[in-house]
Design a protein around this motif. Structure first.
Motif, PDB file in Angstrom:
ATOM      1  N   VAL A   1      -0.063   8.820   0.467  1.00  0.00           N
ATOM      2  CA  VAL A   1       0.440  10.039  -0.147  1.00  0.00           C
ATOM      3  C   VAL A   1       0.097  11.223   0.746  1.00  0.00           C
ATOM      4  O   VAL A   1      -1.078  11.517   0.985  1.00  0.00           O
ATOM      5  CB  VAL A   1      -0.156  10.260  -1.559  1.00  0.00           C
ATOM      6  CG1 VAL A   1       0.481  11.485  -2.220  1.00  0.00           C
ATOM      7  CG2 VAL A   1       0.055   9.020  -2.426  1.00  0.00           C
TER       8      VAL A   1
ATOM      9  N   VAL B   1      -4.112   3.846  -5.956  1.00  0.00           N
ATOM     10  CA  VAL B   1      -3.645   5.234  -5.921  1.00  0.00           C
ATOM     11  C   VAL B   1      -3.660   5.834  -7.321  1.00  0.00           C
ATOM     12  O   VAL B   1      -4.056   6.993  -7.511  1.00  0.00           O
ATOM     13  CB  VAL B   1      -2.238   5.318  -5.295  1.00  0.00           C
ATOM     14  CG1 VAL B   1      -1.612   6.689  -5.531  1.00  0.00           C
ATOM     15  CG2 VAL B   1      -2.318   5.034  -3.799  1.00  0.00           C
TER      16      VAL B   1
ATOM     17  N   ARG C   1       0.830  -1.191   0.000  1.00  0.00           N
ATOM     18  CA  ARG C   1       0.000   0.000   0.000  1.00  0.00           C
ATOM     19  C   ARG C   1       0.868   1.244   0.000  1.00  0.00           C
ATOM     20  O   ARG C   1       2.040   1.208   0.352  1.00  0.00           O
ATOM     21  CB  ARG C   1      -0.922   0.036   1.240  1.00  0.00           C
ATOM     22  CG  ARG C   1      -2.024  -0.982   1.234  1.00  0.00           C
ATOM     23  CD  ARG C   1      -3.022  -0.744   2.367  1.00  0.00           C
ATOM     24  NE  ARG C   1      -2.390  -0.837   3.677  1.00  0.00           N
ATOM     25  CZ  ARG C   1      -2.180   0.198   4.487  1.00  0.00           C
ATOM     26  NH1 ARG C   1      -2.569   1.433   4.122  1.00  0.00           N
ATOM     27  NH2 ARG C   1      -1.610   0.039   5.664  1.00  0.00           N
TER      28      ARG C   1
ATOM     29  N   ALA D   1      -4.211  10.527  -0.757  1.00  0.00           N
ATOM     30  CA  ALA D   1      -4.506   9.265  -1.445  1.00  0.00           C
ATOM     31  C   ALA D   1      -3.932   8.128  -0.625  1.00  0.00           C
ATOM     32  O   ALA D   1      -2.925   8.298   0.071  1.00  0.00           O
ATOM     33  CB  ALA D   1      -3.925   9.246  -2.855  1.00  0.00           C
ATOM     34  N   GLU D   2      -4.582   6.973  -0.718  1.00  0.00           N
ATOM     35  CA  GLU D   2      -4.109   5.809   0.027  1.00  0.00           C
ATOM     36  C   GLU D   2      -4.655   4.553  -0.630  1.00  0.00           C
ATOM     37  O   GLU D   2      -5.782   4.528  -1.133  1.00  0.00           O
ATOM     38  CB  GLU D   2      -4.577   5.873   1.480  1.00  0.00           C
ATOM     39  CG  GLU D   2      -4.110   4.713   2.330  1.00  0.00           C
ATOM     40  CD  GLU D   2      -4.572   4.821   3.777  1.00  0.00           C
ATOM     41  OE1 GLU D   2      -4.168   3.969   4.583  1.00  0.00           O
ATOM     42  OE2 GLU D   2      -5.349   5.750   4.084  1.00  0.00           O
TER      43      GLU D   2
ATOM     44  N   LEU E   1      -1.945  13.906  -8.521  1.00  0.00           N
ATOM     45  CA  LEU E   1      -2.523  14.120  -7.191  1.00  0.00           C
ATOM     46  C   LEU E   1      -2.092  15.451  -6.594  1.00  0.00           C
ATOM     47  O   LEU E   1      -2.901  16.185  -6.015  1.00  0.00           O
ATOM     48  CB  LEU E   1      -2.113  12.978  -6.253  1.00  0.00           C
ATOM     49  CG  LEU E   1      -2.795  11.628  -6.486  1.00  0.00           C
ATOM     50  CD1 LEU E   1      -2.057  10.523  -5.752  1.00  0.00           C
ATOM     51  CD2 LEU E   1      -4.257  11.678  -6.048  1.00  0.00           C
TER      52      LEU E   1
ATOM     53  N   GLN F   1      -7.200   6.673  -8.060  1.00  0.00           N
ATOM     54  CA  GLN F   1      -7.620   7.882  -7.351  1.00  0.00           C
ATOM     55  C   GLN F   1      -7.072   9.140  -8.011  1.00  0.00           C
ATOM     56  O   GLN F   1      -7.684  10.207  -7.930  1.00  0.00           O
ATOM     57  CB  GLN F   1      -7.143   7.801  -5.892  1.00  0.00           C
ATOM     58  CG  GLN F   1      -7.854   6.747  -5.052  1.00  0.00           C
ATOM     59  CD  GLN F   1      -7.186   6.516  -3.715  1.00  0.00           C
ATOM     60  OE1 GLN F   1      -6.714   7.445  -3.069  1.00  0.00           O
ATOM     61  NE2 GLN F   1      -7.133   5.257  -3.284  1.00  0.00           N
TER      62      GLN F   1
END
Length: 248
Positions: free
Chosen positions: A202, A217, A199, A210-211, A237, A220
């Motif tokens: 961020v 990610v 995982r 984000a995760e 992001l 996202q």
């Protein structure tokens, strides 16, 4: 780390409600621009800073509940190597083994394994002043991996390492993860995290933007192109978090 707010000043916290969880056998990559709050988060996890709100638990306890268990459950490798000038590489490892009460025969076998993995066998009797920066970083990593703690935190592990040392490090991390260690790895070398991390978290301006898995990610970030990289996702992001302004 659960909903943690903290930093150096009560008036201007660096972290704002940050939650980071690393399970046994899991590698989590912590990424963000310089000043995003990564080092502050690590200092809170190590118990070097007191949360303003929220809490940090390592091996199921907070620092206040069980200081000895909290401290002994973590090994940390900083970005800049810090070694005792009068101890050889071998003596550093022996000192670490004694500090963590590792049985002598287990410590000796593990030291030999790590020396071979990092190509440091011929430098075991050398003093730090005779080592390159990359070799000093190897010593730091060897000491942390010798312990095989419940939580291993490494800050920018790839800086100064040659390609074979990077391969040795990644193999050692896989072994530590297979033994059940949780690994939190902060790095700007995103391709390595994309390949290895379970995982990612961020951080941007002290908040998680984000995760999830590398694939999650990227989703996202809106990176629909199958050829898009984690670097592409990270840039998207941050641009979004900055209100659509291009990165400088």
């Amino acid at each position: 780390m659960s909903k943690l707010t903290g930093g150096y000043s009560q008036r201007r916290p660096v972290l704002h409600g940050v939650s980071i969880t690393v399970a046994p056998g899991e590698m989590v990559g912590l990424i963000g621009l310089n000043g995003a709050g990564k080092s502050t988060a690590i200092k809170h996890i190590l118990g070097l800073m007191v949360p303003q709100d929220g809490e940090v638990r390592v091996a199921g306890v907070t620092l206040e509940e069980n200081r000895d268990r909290f401290r002994s459950s973590t090994a940390y490798v900083p970005e800049q190597p810090s070694l005792f000038p009068n101890l050889t590489v071998k003596e550093h490892l022996q000192w670490t083994a004694m500090a963590y009460n590792i049985e002598r025969n287990i410590a000796v076998a593990r030291m030999d394994e790590l020396a071979r993995a990092f190509r440091m066998s011929e430098a075991m009797n050398a003093l730090p002043d005779t080592l390159s920066k990359g070799m000093k970083q190897k010593v730091m990593l060897m000491n942390a991996l010798l312990v095989s703690p419940p939580l291993l935190i490494i800050d920018e592990p790839f800086l100064g390492l040659d390609p074979l040392a990077i391969r040795g490090l990644l193999e050692a991390l896989e072994e530590a993860r297979a033994k059940g260690s949780a690994i939190l790895l902060s790095s700007h070398i995103l391709p390595a995290l994309e390949r290895r991390a379970n995982r990612l978290v961020v951080l941007h301006r002290g908040r998680v933007i984000a995760e999830g898995s590398p694939r999650e990610v990227k989703a996202q970030a809106g990176c629909a192109d199958p050829d898009s990289t984690l670097d592409d996702a990270f840039e998207a992001l941050v641009i979004t978090a900055e209100g659509g302004q291009p990165l400088a």
